[in-house]
Every structure is written in C-alpha cells, then in structure tokens.
Write an enzyme that holds these catalytic residues in place. Structure first.
Site, mmCIF file in Angstrom:
data_model
loop_
_atom_site.group_PDB
_atom_site.id
_atom_site.type_symbol
_atom_site.label_atom_id
_atom_site.label_comp_id
_atom_site.label_asym_id
_atom_site.label_seq_id
_atom_site.Cartn_x
_atom_site.Cartn_y
_atom_site.Cartn_z
ATOM 1 N N LYS A 1 -7.443 1.981 0.103
ATOM 2 C CA LYS A 1 -5.880 1.939 0.317
ATOM 3 C C LYS A 1 -5.570 0.792 -0.487
ATOM 4 O O LYS A 1 -5.981 -0.301 -0.573
ATOM 5 C CB LYS A 1 -5.371 1.817 1.407
ATOM 6 C CG LYS A 1 -3.968 2.101 1.960
ATOM 7 C CD LYS A 1 -3.552 2.048 3.286
ATOM 8 C CE LYS A 1 -2.113 2.252 3.640
ATOM 9 N NZ LYS A 1 -1.793 2.348 4.764
ATOM 10 N N SER B 1 1.359 6.002 6.341
ATOM 11 C CA SER B 1 1.527 5.442 5.227
ATOM 12 C C SER B 1 0.058 5.432 4.396
ATOM 13 O O SER B 1 0.209 5.345 2.900
ATOM 14 C CB SER B 1 1.937 3.998 5.213
ATOM 15 O OG SER B 1 0.926 3.180 5.792
ATOM 16 N N SER C 1 -0.487 5.034 10.666
ATOM 17 C CA SER C 1 -0.734 5.327 9.136
ATOM 18 C C SER C 1 -2.230 5.659 8.983
ATOM 19 O O SER C 1 -2.139 6.229 7.816
ATOM 20 C CB SER C 1 -0.293 4.027 8.572
ATOM 21 O OG SER C 1 0.889 3.795 8.219
#
Lengths: 468, 98
Positions: free
Chosen positions: A70, A145, A169
C-alpha cells in the site's frame, strides 16, 4: 494463472519451474494488461524488483515472492505518496519495519498499491491518482482504503499485498473484492514507516488469496520493534499451527445487534451460510450482545479525526511534501501548501479533528469518545468470557457503484459500523469471502480476543475448506 | 453535548488549512450533520468510566537511551521543497510588531 497462493509459487520456485525474475515478469505483464482498467497500482518499479528477485534467497520462507505494498507504507527510494498530491514527489528515505521483515524473509516488495488519500475513505475513490475499480465488476468500487491492495490480489496483479486498517481498511475492501484480509491485534506489527493516520487505531496487515497465505505473512510480519513504542512484546507464534484443526467445540458468538440492522440480503445470506457451515462443522453458534454497538461510529470518527488532525500537522511544506512556490510568510506558506496539497476528504477530517480538540470542546467530544471507546472494549471483554470468537458482517452492503455521489459523508461513515469495533478495542479480525452469496463478492468477519490470531485463522481456514 | 454549529472558517485558521469558499460552505453542512449524529454519545453514562487512550495496556515503553546512527543529513533533506547549506529553508519567521 496468477490467482495462485504463496505456497503454490513457493513450490514452483523451489522446484525450478519458474525463476523469481520470471515471476516478477509475469506480474509485470499482468499489471500492464489489467492496471489501465482497474487502477490498482499508482506505480511499480519492475527494474528494482527484477534486481531484487535475481538475488532472492529461495531457502527463506518467502524467498522470491513479490508482495504489493500500500502506498502509505515506506519502501526506501520508492515513491510513498499516500495517494495524495501532498506527497507527489516524496520518496521514502527508509524501509518500514514491515517491509524490512518482508525483505529479510526473501520477499520482493513490488508495486505501490492505490488507496484512499492518507487512508481516509471506504471506496477507493479519494485518490489523487484516480479511483480503483472492483475487478469483479468494473462499475463498482473495490472498497477502501486499501483499495489497490485488495483489487490487485483479486485481479491477479499481485500474489499478496500489504494494507493498513484504521477502521476497516483491510477487511472491507477484501470483502468487496472477494479476497482474505486480516487486521492483527493492535501492536502485533510495527507501525514504523507506516504514514500515520490515527496512531491508536492503525495496524498493518496482509491481503491474500487465502487464509494460509495470511498466516504465512503474519509469521514474517509480527514481532516487537524498538522503533515503534506501541509494538507489542507479546510472543509471536506459528500462525499456521491451527489451520487444520477445524472448529469442533468452538463457541462462536453472533451479536444480536449485528443481525437486526438493515443489512443487504446478500450480506444476510453470507452470514447465514457461515452460521450453517460452522454449526455443521461442530461449532456452537450462540447469541452475544455488544450493547454499545450503535455508538462505535460516533466514537471512532471523533477519535480518528482528532488523531489525524494532529498527525497530519507534519505536512507543512517545510521538510517534505507540497509547498506553494511563493508565500507571504510562514503561516501563509503552511495554510496554502496544505490547502493545495490535501484532497477534500482529508481536509474535512482535519477540520473535524481540530474542532473536537479545540478549547471548550475537548472534553465534550474527545474525552467523551474515549470513554465510550472503553465501554465498547468492555463489551468485547464480557462477550469473550462466553465465546471463543465472534462472527459478523464486514459491511452492510456489497460494493456500491462507482461515482455514487448521492451519499452524505455521514452516510458513508455509518457503513463502517461492523469493522470499527475491532480497531477501537484493538482486536484481531479477519474478512473471509463467502462464495455464492451474491452477484458481487461478499465476506464475513470473525473477531477474536487480543492475540488470538491463530484461533481466528484456524476457524477461517475451516470455513474456507468447507466452501472450496 | 450541545451542537452550536461548527465555525469552519475559524477552525481552518487553527489548522493552518486554506479552504475555498465552496469547501467552507460544504464542510459546514457535512460536519454539522456529523456533529448532530455524534451528539448521541450523550445517551451513554460515562461518569465512572476512565477514558481509553490506547487499545492495550502499555507501561513505560521506553528504549535504552543509547546513541545510534540516525538518518544521514542528505537523506533527511532529500524530500525538502527548499534547502540551503544542509538546512531546511523557510520563509522569514520573526515578523515585526505592527
């Protein structure tokens, strides 16, 4: 072909059926062909990955396995932009501890996964690099997210990925994309090198094709780190050790508060299927109560935004990040650099967080929310006196359509109701896909007491095996 | 808790965060709705509850105070928008009293 597990590729690599560099090339080809439509990656450095793959030690537990990361987890020398204009030119000066641990286990960090800006969002649409699409249906969002991490694994553009989970997330995008995502107990994985959103809630975790891969990654990622004072001294263990042990004799709690609310039919179907399978496999599913379940969203958004407003104060246009070219003094420079660098949702949350911490409101909002947080944690302590694990939905609906602007921010926040509690209480929780629950992927969630990841993974593996 | 209405323009100044007039108006609407919702926390009696600032008990999480290498200066400055002579360059900080 790339929808194969870590253990599949480890066997292929050690048997010499494919080399680590060939595996990187396969993934690079998949990224080139699929990323234009899915937008799971903001950037990837094939040259760097090939060089690392060529030197990979196959005797190590993850030797030669590329892992997507990420965009808010630092990889030395690579862009780490948190999907924000603010960090458009930022290159991380060091590796996050999680990335160091991957490298030490022979893995190759490969690909910067798209995300909601600074991890603020539940749809993957708040990215300065454009929204990510759900590989199961490109007209739908992948969740957020950790949108790119989940979409990349689901689309076969990554074998596995790292995400971060502050209020769901990792688990919610995993559910929306049909892959496995686990948020470990708070403190299990060092946050050093994870760009901070809400420090008392943030936790790094894996998003994977299956439960075994999640356990394999936890084996590498977990452990105390002197560089993160909140990382736990709790001993680590072999998280694969209960993968074959089933659920016979386990007591699984089903919160009454989680079944009454307005869940979509697909979400109810997934939950009922999990209850049936667990019962057939010898577990006992019993009702439990989490009396403060309805308070979690309010407590969470106060705490998370308060911490975010403090953490994001560091982006001032001085040491790193976007800086307006001209300014009429320091305050003007801060204000306009931040105004131009941050996207809408980040600004909205900074305003809310600054407000709840401001003079005259601190006790009414922030202290009150931290007290309610204690009550939420107490609910789980009580519930786990009678059950081994808790079962629930991940999100109230399957993945919404892209560009649905009909929802207010409050309505979007309320959809985090089932994932937030694990963050507030610091508990481990896993999202597991339930095949056949609807047209789009839908998952269920299992939550455990602090440091009960092995039990959690064992139960998830039993469900996965029954459904495969 | 009362919800007197958030003064977004004032809070934005506290946060050193420039907003457009459109953002100020939109955030006022959005956040007043959020604040009206979180006012529901008042219904929970927390008079005897200790606030929970950390999800796990943490005691004296300090490391031994031993010197160790830190980030080299060049690496620390590499992302700075402006630097000069090995330092971060900032606008004039001290302003004359008016």
């Amino acid at each position: 072909m790339l929808h194969r597990s870590i253990s599949h590729w480890r066997r292929a690599l050690t048997a010499g059926q494919i080399s680590p560099t060939e595996l990187v090339q396969e993934l690079d080809a998949a990224m080139r062909s699929k990323n234009p439509a899915v937008n799971a990656f903001i950037s990837w450095d094939t040259e760097a990955a090939l060089a690392e793959a060529a030197a990979a030690d196959l005797s190590l537990p993850l030797g030669g396995i590329p892992i997507a990361v990420k965009d808010n987890i630092c990889i030395q020398g690579q862009p780490t932009r948190c999907a924000s204009r603010m960090l458009g030119n930022f290159k991380a000066p060091y590796d996050a501890t999680a990335v160091c641990r991957l490298r030490a286990a022979g893995a190759v960090p490969f690909g910067r996964a798209n995300m909601d800006e600074f991890a603020m969002g539940s749809a993957g649409e708040n990215s300065a690099f454009g929204p990510t699409c759900n590989p199961a249906d490109l007209q739908h969002v992948p969740g957020g997210s950790s949108s790119g991490s989940a979409a990349a694994v689901a689309a076969g553009m990554a074998i596995a990925a790292l995400g971060s989970d502050t209020g769901g997330s990792i688990r919610q995008p995993a559910s929306h994309c049909g892959v496995v995502g686990i948020k470990p107990t708070y403190g299990r994985i060092s946050r050093y090198g994870l760009v901070a959103f809400a420090s008392s809630l943030d936790q790094i975790g894996p998003i994977t094709q299956n439960v075994e891969d999640a356990a394999l990654l936890l084996n590498v990622l977990c452990g105390h780190d002197a560089a993160d004072s909140t990382s736990s001294l709790h001993p680590t263990e072999d998280f694969t050790s209960a993968l074959g042990s089933g659920v016979k004799g386990l007591r699984i709690g089903l919160p009454v508060e989680y079944t009454s609310a307005g869940n979509a039919p697909e979400v109810e179907a997934a939950l009922q299927k999990a209850i049936r399978t667990l019962t057939e496999a010898g577990a006992e599913v019993v009702e439990v109560s989490l009396p403060h379940a309805e308070a979690v969203v309010s407590a969470y958004y106060i705490i998370a935004c308060a911490e975010a407003s403090s953490n994001l104060a560091r982006f001032d246009g001085i040491r790193y990040g976007y800086r307006v070219p001209d300014s009429a003094g320091l305050s003007d420079l801060y204000s306009r650099s931040r105004g131009a660098g941050f996207g809408s949702e980040v600004k909205r949350r900074i305003i809310l967080g600054t407000y709840v911490l401001s003079g005259g409101y601190y006790d009414a909002y922030y202290t009150k929310a931290q007290k309610v947080r204690a009550l939420v944690a107490q609910d789980f302590t009580e519930a786990f006196k009678g059950v081994d694990l808790i079962l629930g939905p991940v999100a109230p609906t399957p993945a919404p359509r892209l560009h649905d602007d009909s929802l207010t921010p409050l309505q979007v926040y309320l959809s985090d109701i089932y994932t937030i509690p694990a963050n507030l209480a610091g508990l481990p929780a896993i999202s597991l896909p339930v095949p056949g629950a609807g047209a789009l992927p839908v998952g269920v969630q299992l939550l455990g007491p602090h440091f009960a990841e092995t039990r959690l993974l064992g139960a998830a593996a039993a469900l996965e095996a029954a459904w495969s | 808790m009362s919800t007197p209405g958030i003064n977004v323009a004032y809070i934005a100044r506290l946060a050193e965060l420039e907003l457009t007039p459109e953002e100020t108006e939109r955030f006022s609407r959005d956040l007043n709705q959020v604040l009206a919702h979180v006012a529901e926390l008042d219904k929970w009696d927390t008079a005897d509850v200790q606030p929970m600032y950390h999800p796990l008990p943490v005691f004296d999480a300090v490391r031994p105070d031993e010197p160790a290498p830190s980030l080299p200066r060049e690496a620390a400055l590499a992302n700075a928008p402006q630097q000069q002579e090995g330092m971060f360059r900032v606008p004039k900080v001290v302003e004359s009293a008016h």
